[in-house]
Design an enzyme around this catalytic site. Structure first.
Site, PDB file in Angstrom:
ATOM      1  N   HIS A 186     -14.337  32.626  -5.948  1.00  0.00           N
ATOM      2  CA  HIS A 186     -15.345  31.570  -5.869  1.00  0.00           C
ATOM      3  C   HIS A 186     -15.414  31.022  -4.447  1.00  0.00           C
ATOM      4  O   HIS A 186     -14.391  30.712  -3.838  1.00  0.00           O
ATOM      5  CB  HIS A 186     -14.995  30.437  -6.842  1.00  0.00           C
ATOM      6  N   SER A 187     -16.617  30.939  -3.896  1.00  0.00           N
ATOM      7  CA  SER A 187     -16.859  30.270  -2.623  1.00  0.00           C
ATOM      8  C   SER A 187     -16.041  30.900  -1.491  1.00  0.00           C
ATOM      9  O   SER A 187     -16.178  32.091  -1.223  1.00  0.00           O
ATOM     10  CB  SER A 187     -16.552  28.771  -2.791  1.00  0.00           C
ATOM     11  N   TYR A 188     -15.183  30.122  -0.838  1.00  0.00           N
ATOM     12  CA  TYR A 188     -14.312  30.639   0.233  1.00  0.00           C
ATOM     13  C   TYR A 188     -13.510  31.856  -0.209  1.00  0.00           C
ATOM     14  O   TYR A 188     -13.222  32.765   0.602  1.00  0.00           O
ATOM     15  CB  TYR A 188     -13.379  29.508   0.686  1.00  0.00           C
ATOM     16  N   HIS A 217     -22.586  24.389  -7.595  1.00  0.00           N
ATOM     17  CA  HIS A 217     -21.596  25.297  -7.014  1.00  0.00           C
ATOM     18  C   HIS A 217     -20.404  25.556  -7.937  1.00  0.00           C
ATOM     19  O   HIS A 217     -19.953  26.695  -8.067  1.00  0.00           O
ATOM     20  CB  HIS A 217     -21.133  24.706  -5.686  1.00  0.00           C
TER      21      HIS A 217
END
Length: 241
Positions: free
Chosen positions: A76-78, A223
């Protein structure tokens, strides 16, 4: 039965997957949702030396230590940076890569390259007392909320798991030099609701490195979809080929 390894993004901990894990387990799958170094039960290890390489080592070490294979690796994300590097370290153990509203890097890129606004966060951190701690993004008025989370109870829960992110995590480049990793199928899940910290998305190439058509799904939420739409996210993960 699949083995899912769920990797949280910047500032979060493995607790963010608590609503997803039981849904995948109920479908008969094995699930790991660790906290990376500096977060959750490893918060006491947070320091300026913690970087992207540290987190890649966390993932590779867990897979090796548990002797996992055919892993569905979700970032997820980073953590899109983390799973990319990990897959190039041990491609033979990875069955599928899932980029969950995630940074998708090219070889040698850092978080700054993929999401340029990150540079501003680094500059602010370097001027702060610590010089290396990047605090979580602040909560914003609805519909943006905290990482797209707006329910007051969920926001309070999320606040309780957030930690600062070391600058080094955002500056270290990924290493993607293993061509064997190109054979790993990949899926991109984009959250298309209000996203105060959403990733600056590059167009997903229609053809993946392994020559198959790219698979891109969308969720109508912010997000942190693992908090706002855990059932829908789990259903997508269970549909992976």
């Amino acid at each position: 039965m699949s083995t899912f390894l769920l990797i949280h993004g910047a500032w979060h901990s493995g607790r963010c997957w608590e609503r997803v894990v039981p849904l995948l387990e109920a479908a008969g799958h094995r699930v790991f949702a660790p906290s990376l170094t500096g977060y959750g039960d490893k918060a006491h290890l947070l320091g300026p030396e913690v970087g992207l390489d540290t987190h890649v080592d966390d993932v590779v070490g867990l897979i090796a230590g548990e002797n996992l294979s055919d892993v569905v690796l979700v970032g997820h994300s980073y953590a899109g940076l983390v799973i990319s590097s990990a897959a190039h370290r041990i491609p033979e153990r990875i069955a599928h890569l899932v980029y969950l509203d995630a940074m998708v890097p090219e070889d040698g890129e850092s978080a700054v390259d993929v999401h340029p606004v990150t540079q501003r966060l680094i500059e602010l951190a370097e001027k702060s007392e610590s010089g290396w701690r990047v605090p979580p993004m602040p909560e914003q008025p609805a519909p943006l909320g905290l990482f797209g989370v707006t329910d007051p109870a969920d926001v309070a829960w999320l606040h309780g798991m957030l930690s600062d992110q070391p600058v080094r995590c955002l500056q270290q480049p990924v290493r993607l030099g293993n061509p064997a990793a190109d054979a790993i199928p990949r899926t991109h899940i984009h959250n298309v609701g209000a996203m105060p910290t959403g990733i600056t998305r590059r167009p997903v190439p229609p053809i993946q490195p392994n020559g198959t058509a790219a698979q891109v799904w969308e969720l109508p939420t912010g997000h942190d979809c693992m908090i706002t739409m855990p059932t829908e996210l789990s259903e997508l993960l269970l549909e992976l080929p």
